[in-house]
Design an enzyme around this catalytic site. Structure first.
Site, PDB file in Angstrom:
ATOM      1  N   GLU A 126       3.833  48.439  77.374  1.00 56.06           N
ATOM      2  CA  GLU A 126       2.699  47.519  77.239  1.00 56.06           C
ATOM      3  C   GLU A 126       1.420  48.087  77.844  1.00 56.06           C
ATOM      4  O   GLU A 126       0.491  47.347  78.171  1.00 56.06           O
ATOM      5  CB  GLU A 126       3.048  46.177  77.879  1.00 56.06           C
ATOM      6  CG  GLU A 126       4.249  45.549  77.210  1.00 56.06           C
ATOM      7  CD  GLU A 126       4.609  44.183  77.750  1.00 56.06           C
ATOM      8  OE1 GLU A 126       3.904  43.656  78.616  1.00 56.06           O
ATOM      9  OE2 GLU A 126       5.614  43.640  77.281  1.00 56.06           O
ATOM     10  N   LYS A 229       5.504  32.227  72.668  1.00 52.72           N
ATOM     11  CA  LYS A 229       5.479  33.427  71.820  1.00 52.72           C
ATOM     12  C   LYS A 229       5.660  32.959  70.381  1.00 52.72           C
ATOM     13  O   LYS A 229       6.720  32.415  70.039  1.00 52.72           O
ATOM     14  CB  LYS A 229       6.617  34.367  72.199  1.00 52.72           C
ATOM     15  CG  LYS A 229       6.431  35.089  73.526  1.00 52.72           C
ATOM     16  CD  LYS A 229       7.709  35.839  73.878  1.00 52.72           C
ATOM     17  CE  LYS A 229       7.494  36.781  75.042  1.00 52.72           C
ATOM     18  NZ  LYS A 229       8.781  37.298  75.562  1.00 52.72           N
ATOM     19  N   HIS A 257       1.958  37.921  74.256  1.00 53.96           N
ATOM     20  CA  HIS A 257       2.202  38.907  73.187  1.00 53.96           C
ATOM     21  C   HIS A 257       3.682  39.303  73.218  1.00 53.96           C
ATOM     22  O   HIS A 257       4.451  38.733  73.983  1.00 53.96           O
ATOM     23  CB  HIS A 257       1.325  40.144  73.441  1.00 53.96           C
ATOM     24  CG  HIS A 257       1.721  40.879  74.703  1.00 53.96           C
ATOM     25  ND1 HIS A 257       1.503  42.220  74.914  1.00 53.96           N
ATOM     26  CD2 HIS A 257       2.380  40.435  75.840  1.00 53.96           C
ATOM     27  CE1 HIS A 257       1.975  42.568  76.101  1.00 53.96           C
ATOM     28  NE2 HIS A 257       2.498  41.509  76.685  1.00 53.96           N
ATOM     29  N   ARG A 258       4.078  40.281  72.417  1.00 53.46           N
ATOM     30  CA  ARG A 258       5.409  40.869  72.495  1.00 53.46           C
ATOM     31  C   ARG A 258       5.289  42.330  72.927  1.00 53.46           C
ATOM     32  O   ARG A 258       4.220  42.922  72.773  1.00 53.46           O
ATOM     33  CB  ARG A 258       6.130  40.832  71.123  1.00 53.46           C
ATOM     34  CG  ARG A 258       6.310  39.458  70.524  1.00 53.46           C
ATOM     35  CD  ARG A 258       6.974  38.477  71.465  1.00 53.46           C
ATOM     36  NE  ARG A 258       8.234  38.916  72.038  1.00 53.46           N
ATOM     37  CZ  ARG A 258       9.431  38.448  71.722  1.00 53.46           C
ATOM     38  NH1 ARG A 258       9.534  37.506  70.812  1.00 53.46           N
ATOM     39  NH2 ARG A 258      10.531  38.881  72.327  1.00 53.46           N
TER      40      ARG A 258
HETATM   41  O1  LIG Z   1       9.049  39.996  78.353  1.00 49.18           O
HETATM   42  C1  LIG Z   1       8.091  39.549  77.718  1.00 49.18           C
HETATM   43  O2  LIG Z   1       7.515  38.511  78.020  1.00 49.18           O
HETATM   44  C2  LIG Z   1       7.638  40.268  76.458  1.00 49.18           C
HETATM   45  C3  LIG Z   1       6.206  40.688  76.482  1.00 49.18           C
HETATM   46  O3  LIG Z   1       5.772  41.112  77.719  1.00 49.18           O
HETATM   47  O4  LIG Z   1       8.446  41.359  76.199  1.00 49.18           O
HETATM   48  P1  LIG Z   1       9.377  41.285  74.895  1.00 49.18           P
HETATM   49  O5  LIG Z   1       8.488  41.165  73.705  1.00 49.18           O
HETATM   50  O6  LIG Z   1      10.113  42.608  74.931  1.00 49.18           O
HETATM   51  O7  LIG Z   1      10.271  40.120  75.053  1.00 49.18           O
END
Ligand SMILES: O=C(O)[C@@H](CO)OP(=O)(O)O
Length: 324
Positions: A126, A229, A257-258
């Site tokens: 990220e 999300k 975000h993801r």
């Molecule tokens: O852990 C989280 O909150 C997300 C984004 O930071 O990661 P992921 O999209 O891998 O779930």
């Protein structure tokens, strides 16, 4: 948007969008929202405020929680915790918040280089740095030093997303050394003891931006905030519904975000429209991360130019949706 979303929900017909796929229908839902805004000649954040039934006379720009130090599954270093974020709660505007975070990020780079050498400033998923540190305390020390050298001590707070499911073991312990062969096991109480004060405890995969799971989380008193999300649930209508359910339980809502992300900036408008008061979109680096911050700075400029009422969420970010 609501009618199109409803049609997709019915066509899919499963509780987890396993027939059509949440990512597949999300693009259509976002396009419907953008078309709705264009059709009414209003900005997307205004359209989303209307759809959320949020008072839109006093928009709120969020505190940007920027993930500047990475560990866990998002990096190759041995640290268990996944994200360390800086949050300029004492800035006076979103634009100033971005400036303070960018300064701190840059100071962090210099510090990491001086402590661990030039090869240690590689980036995690990220955009945060992923230096060869192994304990969360080392990350916190680095952050505190970077905040101090930039002169923002006491004005930038720290947030953590440990992503503890990634180091949760079969015997219900947390392995702080899960990337090596030497386990360092903590039980739930010991993990909780790492925090010394009341925190905003944000539910992510547990809630999946799903109204029924939020109700379950409220009943179990599992957390006091919902991570929002949009691709967890698949339609904007349902994401707004889950957020409103969280608000009505007295929780806060934190837009995210993801780790695998696109340059789309929709969540910036959603954050302002729903007045969630905080958002996380990674470091001030990489196009897919900064797209959201750039859009938020544009929104702030636009609101100022139109002489509309708005404010920066600042220290009151958890209750930003409450006041008129
Ligand atoms: O852990 C989280 O909150 C997300 C984004 O930071 O990661 P992921 O999209 O891998 O779930």
């Amino acid at each position: 948007m609501k009618k199109i979303d409803q049609l997709m929900i019915e066509t899919d017909g499963t509780p987890d969008k396993s027939k059509l796929g949440a990512n597949a229908i999300l693009g259509i839902s976002m396009a419907a929202a953008r078309a709705g805004a264009a059709g009414r000649y209003i900005p997307l954040y205004q359209f989303l405020a209307d759809e959320s039934d949020a008072p839109s006379k006093n928009f709120v720009l969020p505190v940007p929680f920027m993930n500047v130090l990475n560990g866990g599954d998002h990096s190759g270093n041995p640290m268990a915790f996944q994200e360390f974020m800086i949050a300029p709660t004492h800035a006076t505007s979103f634009t100033q918040a971005v400036q303070w975070n960018a300064e701190t990020y840059s100071a962090l780079e210099t510090l990491i280089q001086s402590k661990h050498g030039k090869t240690a400033v590689g980036l995690g998923d990220e955009g945060g740095f992923a230096p060869p540190i192994s304990h969360p305390h080392d990350a916190l020390d680095l952050l505190m030093e970077a905040i101090k050298v930039t002169g923002h001590e006491g004005k930038i707070k720290i947030g953590i997303d440990p992503a503890s499911q990634s180091f949760f073991t079969a015997d219900s312990k947390y392995d702080m050394d899960f990337k090596t062969d030497a386990p360092e096991l903590l039980d739930a109480t010991m993990l909780g003891d790492l925090y010394h004060c009341a925190v905003e405890l944000v539910g992510d995969d547990l809630l999946a931006t799903n109204v029924d799971r939020v109700k379950m989380g409220v009943e179990k008193k599992a957390c006091n905030s919902m991570l929002l999300k949009i691709n967890q649930i698949g339609t904007i209508t349902e994401a707004i519904g889950a957020g409103n359910e969280a608000f009505s339980a007295g929780w806060s809502v934190f837009v995210s975000h993801r780790s695998g992300e696109t340059t789309d900036d929709f969540i910036a408008d959603l954050t302002v429209g729903m007045r969630t008061g905080h958002l996380k979109s990674g470091a001030p680096a990489r196009g897919e991360r900064v797209a959201k911050y750039n859009r938020l700075m544009d929104i702030e400029c636009e609101l100022a130019a139109k002489e509309l009422r708005f404010r920066y969420a600042g220290t009151g970010f958890r209750g930003a949706h409450k006041d008129g």
